[in-house]
Design a protein around this motif. Structure first.
Motif, PDB file in Angstrom:
ATOM      1  N   GLU A   2      61.626 -28.534  32.623  1.00  0.00           N
ATOM      2  CA  GLU A   2      63.079 -28.660  32.639  1.00  0.00           C
ATOM      3  C   GLU A   2      63.675 -28.666  31.231  1.00  0.00           C
ATOM      4  O   GLU A   2      64.884 -28.490  31.075  1.00  0.00           O
ATOM      5  CB  GLU A   2      63.495 -29.946  33.359  1.00  0.00           C
ATOM      6  CG  GLU A   2      63.156 -29.952  34.837  1.00  0.00           C
ATOM      7  CD  GLU A   2      63.398 -31.307  35.484  1.00  0.00           C
ATOM      8  OE1 GLU A   2      63.827 -32.250  34.782  1.00  0.00           O
ATOM      9  OE2 GLU A   2      63.156 -31.418  36.694  1.00  0.00           O
ATOM     10  N   HIS A   3      62.865 -28.855  30.213  1.00  0.00           N
ATOM     11  CA  HIS A   3      63.355 -28.990  28.840  1.00  0.00           C
ATOM     12  C   HIS A   3      63.165 -27.698  28.048  1.00  0.00           C
ATOM     13  O   HIS A   3      62.308 -26.874  28.377  1.00  0.00           O
ATOM     14  CB  HIS A   3      62.621 -30.145  28.137  1.00  0.00           C
ATOM     15  CG  HIS A   3      62.846 -31.457  28.813  1.00  0.00           C
ATOM     16  ND1 HIS A   3      63.959 -32.216  28.600  1.00  0.00           N
ATOM     17  CD2 HIS A   3      62.100 -32.129  29.732  1.00  0.00           C
ATOM     18  CE1 HIS A   3      63.899 -33.312  29.348  1.00  0.00           C
ATOM     19  NE2 HIS A   3      62.779 -33.283  30.037  1.00  0.00           N
ATOM     20  N   ASP A   4      63.975 -27.545  26.998  1.00  0.00           N
ATOM     21  CA  ASP A   4      63.883 -26.356  26.148  1.00  0.00           C
ATOM     22  C   ASP A   4      62.539 -26.262  25.433  1.00  0.00           C
ATOM     23  O   ASP A   4      62.019 -25.176  25.211  1.00  0.00           O
ATOM     24  CB  ASP A   4      65.010 -26.343  25.107  1.00  0.00           C
ATOM     25  CG  ASP A   4      66.367 -26.106  25.758  1.00  0.00           C
ATOM     26  OD1 ASP A   4      66.402 -25.528  26.868  1.00  0.00           O
ATOM     27  OD2 ASP A   4      67.379 -26.511  25.161  1.00  0.00           O
ATOM     28  N   ASP A   5      61.994 -27.403  25.065  1.00  0.00           N
ATOM     29  CA  ASP A   5      60.713 -27.415  24.341  1.00  0.00           C
ATOM     30  C   ASP A   5      59.547 -27.644  25.311  1.00  0.00           C
ATOM     31  O   ASP A   5      58.612 -28.357  25.021  1.00  0.00           O
ATOM     32  CB  ASP A   5      60.727 -28.478  23.238  1.00  0.00           C
ATOM     33  CG  ASP A   5      60.880 -29.889  23.796  1.00  0.00           C
ATOM     34  OD1 ASP A   5      61.373 -30.031  24.935  1.00  0.00           O
ATOM     35  OD2 ASP A   5      60.491 -30.840  23.102  1.00  0.00           O
ATOM     36  N   TRP A   6      59.605 -26.984  26.478  1.00  0.00           N
ATOM     37  CA  TRP A   6      58.629 -27.223  27.537  1.00  0.00           C
ATOM     38  C   TRP A   6      57.201 -26.938  27.091  1.00  0.00           C
ATOM     39  O   TRP A   6      56.272 -27.615  27.506  1.00  0.00           O
ATOM     40  CB  TRP A   6      58.961 -26.397  28.784  1.00  0.00           C
ATOM     41  CG  TRP A   6      58.968 -24.918  28.570  1.00  0.00           C
ATOM     42  CD1 TRP A   6      60.032 -24.144  28.227  1.00  0.00           C
ATOM     43  CD2 TRP A   6      57.849 -24.040  28.664  1.00  0.00           C
ATOM     44  NE1 TRP A   6      59.654 -22.837  28.094  1.00  0.00           N
ATOM     45  CE2 TRP A   6      58.323 -22.732  28.360  1.00  0.00           C
ATOM     46  CE3 TRP A   6      56.505 -24.215  28.966  1.00  0.00           C
ATOM     47  CZ2 TRP A   6      57.488 -21.622  28.363  1.00  0.00           C
ATOM     48  CZ3 TRP A   6      55.680 -23.107  28.964  1.00  0.00           C
ATOM     49  CH2 TRP A   6      56.160 -21.827  28.673  1.00  0.00           C
ATOM     50  N   CYS A   7      57.010 -25.951  26.217  1.00  0.00           N
ATOM     51  CA  CYS A   7      55.655 -25.614  25.772  1.00  0.00           C
ATOM     52  C   CYS A   7      55.035 -26.793  25.019  1.00  0.00           C
ATOM     53  O   CYS A   7      53.892 -27.180  25.274  1.00  0.00           O
ATOM     54  CB  CYS A   7      55.699 -24.377  24.894  1.00  0.00           C
ATOM     55  SG  CYS A   7      54.069 -23.738  24.467  1.00  0.00           S
ATOM     56  N   ARG A  51      55.954 -29.929  25.210  1.00  0.00           N
ATOM     57  CA  ARG A  51      55.790 -31.053  26.143  1.00  0.00           C
ATOM     58  C   ARG A  51      54.541 -30.879  26.999  1.00  0.00           C
ATOM     59  O   ARG A  51      53.827 -31.829  27.269  1.00  0.00           O
ATOM     60  CB  ARG A  51      57.028 -31.201  27.019  1.00  0.00           C
ATOM     61  CG  ARG A  51      58.217 -31.739  26.248  1.00  0.00           C
ATOM     62  CD  ARG A  51      59.440 -31.834  27.136  1.00  0.00           C
ATOM     63  NE  ARG A  51      60.584 -32.231  26.353  1.00  0.00           N
ATOM     64  CZ  ARG A  51      61.170 -33.424  26.468  1.00  0.00           C
ATOM     65  NH1 ARG A  51      60.707 -34.317  27.297  1.00  0.00           N
ATOM     66  NH2 ARG A  51      62.217 -33.721  25.728  1.00  0.00           N
TER      67      ARG A  51
END
Length: 126
Positions: free
Chosen positions: A84-89, A91
């Protein structure tokens, strides 16, 4: 840690139940298919009541499949939240990557003597 992520006890129950139920349904289907071929070949009805797997096999399979499909796997919730977040990679890397470990080669001393000669005494003399 892996057991807590995967809910091993839940998997240990659901997976064998699903496999057993699917085998039972397959066995029953195979038996009934063979009976149908015998009926066609001989031209008379074949008594399929001898099949050891009952009509309840399909219901048991449906229950086992439902239980398997609804397993609670916390790691999947974590992955879904990370996506769900822009920095999913980044995370996902934090969730899934093991901690970094450093491997020593055979040539590196395992104990540091801080004088660089590798004799272990730290006095600078060999």
């Amino acid at each position: 840690m892996a057991n807590s992520i995967l809910n091993a006890s839940e998997l240990d129950r659901a997976v064998p139940a699903f496999i057993d139920a699917s085998r039972a349904v397959g066995h029953r289907g195979g038996y009934l298919e063979c009976a149908q071929h015998v009926e066609e070949a001989l031209g008379q009805e074949f008594d399929a009541s001898h099949c050891s797997v009952t009509d309840q096999a399909n219901a048991a399979f449906t229950r086992a499949e439902r239980d398997y499909d609804h397993l609670s796997l916390p790691v999947m919730d974590s992955v879904a939240k990370a996506l769900e977040h822009d920095d999913w990679c980044q995370r996902l890397k934090q969730i899934l990557d093991p901690p970094e470990t450093v491997e020593l080669s055979d040539e590196e001393p395992s104990g540091g003597d801080d004088d660089g000669n590798g004799d272990g005494d730290g006095d600078g003399h060999e």
